[in-house]
Motif scaffolding. Sequence first.
Motif, PDB file in Angstrom:
ATOM      1  N   GLN A  10      77.792  48.533  63.809  1.00 56.84           N
ATOM      2  CA  GLN A  10      77.586  47.138  64.209  1.00 56.84           C
ATOM      3  C   GLN A  10      76.640  46.991  65.389  1.00 56.84           C
ATOM      4  OE1 GLN A  10      81.770  45.938  64.651  1.00 56.84           O
ATOM      5  NE2 GLN A  10      81.505  44.610  62.859  1.00 56.84           N
ATOM      6  N   GLN A  11      76.246  48.078  65.997  1.00 50.52           N
ATOM      7  CA  GLN A  11      75.364  47.985  67.158  1.00 50.52           C
ATOM      8  C   GLN A  11      73.947  47.596  66.726  1.00 50.52           C
ATOM      9  OE1 GLN A  11      76.292  48.240  70.439  1.00 50.52           O
ATOM     10  NE2 GLN A  11      78.352  48.261  69.559  1.00 50.52           N
ATOM     11  N   ARG A  12      73.402  46.562  67.313  1.00 50.45           N
ATOM     12  CA  ARG A  12      72.057  46.068  67.024  1.00 50.45           C
ATOM     13  C   ARG A  12      71.417  45.596  68.334  1.00 50.45           C
ATOM     14  NH1 ARG A  12      73.431  48.049  63.014  1.00 50.45           N
ATOM     15  NH2 ARG A  12      73.255  47.377  60.844  1.00 50.45           N
ATOM     16  N   PRO A  13      70.085  45.544  68.444  1.00 47.14           N
ATOM     17  CA  PRO A  13      69.126  46.146  67.501  1.00 47.14           C
ATOM     18  C   PRO A  13      68.942  47.631  67.783  1.00 47.14           C
ATOM     19  CG  PRO A  13      67.947  45.053  69.249  1.00 47.14           C
ATOM     20  CD  PRO A  13      69.410  44.819  69.529  1.00 47.14           C
ATOM     21  N   LEU A  14      68.340  48.322  66.836  1.00 49.05           N
ATOM     22  CA  LEU A  14      68.151  49.770  66.977  1.00 49.05           C
ATOM     23  C   LEU A  14      67.217  50.120  68.125  1.00 49.05           C
ATOM     24  CD1 LEU A  14      67.920  51.298  63.393  1.00 49.05           C
ATOM     25  CD2 LEU A  14      69.329  52.127  65.282  1.00 49.05           C
ATOM     26  N   GLN A  15      66.192  49.283  68.332  1.00 48.12           N
ATOM     27  CA  GLN A  15      65.208  49.601  69.371  1.00 48.12           C
ATOM     28  C   GLN A  15      65.837  49.685  70.757  1.00 48.12           C
ATOM     29  OE1 GLN A  15      65.079  47.274  66.987  1.00 48.12           O
ATOM     30  NE2 GLN A  15      62.984  46.454  66.709  1.00 48.12           N
ATOM     31  N   ALA A  16      66.958  48.979  70.933  1.00 48.63           N
ATOM     32  CA  ALA A  16      67.614  48.956  72.245  1.00 48.63           C
ATOM     33  C   ALA A  16      68.865  49.825  72.279  1.00 48.63           C
ATOM     34  CB  ALA A  16      67.983  47.516  72.605  1.00 48.63           C
ATOM     35  N   SER A  17      69.114  50.595  71.231  1.00 49.26           N
ATOM     36  CA  SER A  17      70.327  51.407  71.149  1.00 49.26           C
ATOM     37  C   SER A  17      70.311  52.522  72.188  1.00 49.26           C
ATOM     38  CB  SER A  17      70.467  51.994  69.748  1.00 49.26           C
ATOM     39  OG  SER A  17      71.573  52.866  69.680  1.00 49.26           O
ATOM     40  N   THR A  18      71.502  52.817  72.715  1.00 51.36           N
ATOM     41  CA  THR A  18      71.647  53.941  73.643  1.00 51.36           C
ATOM     42  C   THR A  18      72.254  55.167  72.943  1.00 51.36           C
ATOM     43  OG1 THR A  18      73.822  53.127  74.346  1.00 51.36           O
ATOM     44  CG2 THR A  18      71.888  52.431  75.643  1.00 51.36           C
ATOM     45  N   PHE A  68      67.837  67.665  46.386  1.00 51.12           N
ATOM     46  CA  PHE A  68      67.871  66.251  46.727  1.00 51.12           C
ATOM     47  C   PHE A  68      69.267  65.671  46.500  1.00 51.12           C
ATOM     48  CE2 PHE A  68      63.165  65.410  46.537  1.00 51.12           C
ATOM     49  CZ  PHE A  68      63.101  64.720  47.734  1.00 51.12           C
ATOM     50  N   TRP A  69      69.721  64.851  47.440  1.00 53.16           N
ATOM     51  CA  TRP A  69      70.869  63.967  47.245  1.00 53.16           C
ATOM     52  C   TRP A  69      70.346  62.548  47.247  1.00 53.16           C
ATOM     53  CZ3 TRP A  69      75.274  66.186  50.867  1.00 53.16           C
ATOM     54  CH2 TRP A  69      75.918  67.234  50.190  1.00 53.16           C
ATOM     55  N   HIS A  70      70.792  61.772  46.293  1.00 56.72           N
ATOM     56  CA  HIS A  70      70.357  60.388  46.149  1.00 56.72           C
ATOM     57  C   HIS A  70      71.526  59.461  46.460  1.00 56.72           C
ATOM     58  CE1 HIS A  70      69.322  56.905  43.173  1.00 56.72           C
ATOM     59  NE2 HIS A  70      69.066  56.577  44.442  1.00 56.72           N
ATOM     60  N   PHE A  71      71.392  58.701  47.552  1.00 55.86           N
ATOM     61  CA  PHE A  71      72.410  57.736  47.962  1.00 55.86           C
ATOM     62  C   PHE A  71      71.904  56.322  47.696  1.00 55.86           C
ATOM     63  CE2 PHE A  71      72.965  61.524  50.516  1.00 55.86           C
ATOM     64  CZ  PHE A  71      74.345  61.721  50.553  1.00 55.86           C
ATOM     65  N   ARG A  72      72.837  55.417  47.410  1.00 56.31           N
ATOM     66  CA  ARG A  72      72.493  53.993  47.261  1.00 56.31           C
ATOM     67  C   ARG A  72      73.454  53.196  48.128  1.00 56.31           C
ATOM     68  NH1 ARG A  72      71.670  52.655  41.442  1.00 56.31           N
ATOM     69  NH2 ARG A  72      69.591  53.485  41.927  1.00 56.31           N
ATOM     70  N   ILE A  73      72.891  52.540  49.142  1.00 55.28           N
ATOM     71  CA  ILE A  73      73.701  51.827  50.121  1.00 55.28           C
ATOM     72  C   ILE A  73      73.403  50.332  50.053  1.00 55.28           C
ATOM     73  CG2 ILE A  73      74.173  51.520  52.584  1.00 55.28           C
ATOM     74  CD1 ILE A  73      73.641  54.447  52.996  1.00 55.28           C
ATOM     75  N   LYS A  74      74.447  49.549  49.925  1.00 56.05           N
ATOM     76  CA  LYS A  74      74.323  48.091  49.939  1.00 56.05           C
ATOM     77  C   LYS A  74      74.522  47.585  51.359  1.00 56.05           C
ATOM     78  CE  LYS A  74      76.034  47.563  45.209  1.00 56.05           C
ATOM     79  NZ  LYS A  74      77.063  46.956  44.326  1.00 56.05           N
ATOM     80  N   GLY A  75      73.754  46.566  51.716  1.00 52.57           N
ATOM     81  CA  GLY A  75      73.847  46.015  53.063  1.00 52.57           C
ATOM     82  C   GLY A  75      75.228  45.466  53.375  1.00 52.57           C
ATOM     83  N   ASN A  76      75.703  45.757  54.586  1.00 52.71           N
ATOM     84  CA  ASN A  76      77.005  45.251  55.031  1.00 52.71           C
ATOM     85  C   ASN A  76      77.039  45.273  56.549  1.00 52.71           C
ATOM     86  OD1 ASN A  76      79.624  44.513  55.461  1.00 52.71           O
ATOM     87  ND2 ASN A  76      80.544  46.226  54.338  1.00 52.71           N
ATOM     88  N   LEU A  77      76.621  44.182  57.154  1.00 57.23           N
ATOM     89  CA  LEU A  77      76.546  44.120  58.605  1.00 57.23           C
ATOM     90  C   LEU A  77      77.915  44.059  59.262  1.00 57.23           C
ATOM     91  CD1 LEU A  77      73.555  41.643  59.061  1.00 57.23           C
ATOM     92  CD2 LEU A  77      73.566  44.083  59.539  1.00 57.23           C
ATOM     93  N   ASN A  78      78.925  43.704  58.488  1.00 55.07           N
ATOM     94  CA  ASN A  78      80.261  43.547  59.065  1.00 55.07           C
ATOM     95  C   ASN A  78      81.070  44.843  59.058  1.00 55.07           C
ATOM     96  OD1 ASN A  78      79.866  40.751  59.497  1.00 55.07           O
ATOM     97  ND2 ASN A  78      80.363  40.326  57.347  1.00 55.07           N
TER      98      ASN A  78
END
Length: 312
Positions: free
Chosen positions: A197-205, A289-299
């Motif tokens: 849940q931490q956003r944004p990435l550019q400011a992540s510690t 190769f491993w192939h992952f498929r991730i659906k968006g879920n901000l929560n």
Amino acid sequence: MPSLPMQRPVDVYLSYHKDYLNKKNKIEEEKGLKSMRVSVTKPILILFFILSTITLLRLLKITTSTSSSSHPNLTLPLIPPKTCSSPSPTCTETPAHHDSTAATILAAKEFQLLSKIVSFRAPCNLLVFGFQPQFLILSSLNGGGTTVFLEENPVKIRAFSTNSKSIRIYKVEYSTVAGEAYKLLKQARTDPACTPQQRPLQASTCKLALTKLPWEVYERKWDVVVIDGPRGDSPEAPGRMAAIYTISMMARAGNMTDILVHDVDRMIEKWFSWEFLCDENLVSSKGKFWHFRIKGNLNSTSFCSNSVVQIQ
């Protein structure tokens, strides 16, 4: 009947002596001829041997130079590294050290998997960690889409040239090395800054977050991501821990992202894929190769719905 004249002993002796001298002279003449033949033949044999040796050396030199020019990049066969069933302090194998050029060449079945996914999603936003000429075919399959390469090696970047506005390559730097993988994985588990849940990435510690990528990487929602860089082939080399973590964060902020991680036979790629991309999202595998498929879920409050990897 006339009688034969009687030969005197002296005459008989002279006759035998004469025959003896004739035979002796004949034997000596034959010996002289033989010695003459030997004296003439010996230098010829020596000369023949010398010329044969010179010719053989020239042939060896030509063969050696031809072989080296035809195969300038021959390397010894790679020995697959041992793998851990789960990360722990007692499992201390390190990633195999190998020639990075040879390692990045994909097997036919691996490239077929990549091509199939890109063709299915095209035109799409395609992000590739690591650059090699083989990947340019992917950009041609992604006609009408955008293809971005992130590469650490300036030599590869200088060799890249294209007039296409839909293909870009950026130089990136990594602040973590493969030898720190275990420590970083433990820290990420307890650091609140590393949660989904931490956003944004550019400011992540979070120490695993890549915060200095080109702005375009953060702004776009990526449909397909290929992680085949950085090298990660020795403890001192930049590892793929941060790339896997960062993409897992981006994918959860997007719609649906196909993520392909290469070299999953290695410890780091396997551990971090389990931890941040999750076994429940693994849809296929081919070769390394491993192939992952991730659906968006901000929560989402966790990366995986159930803990697959146990680490103490």
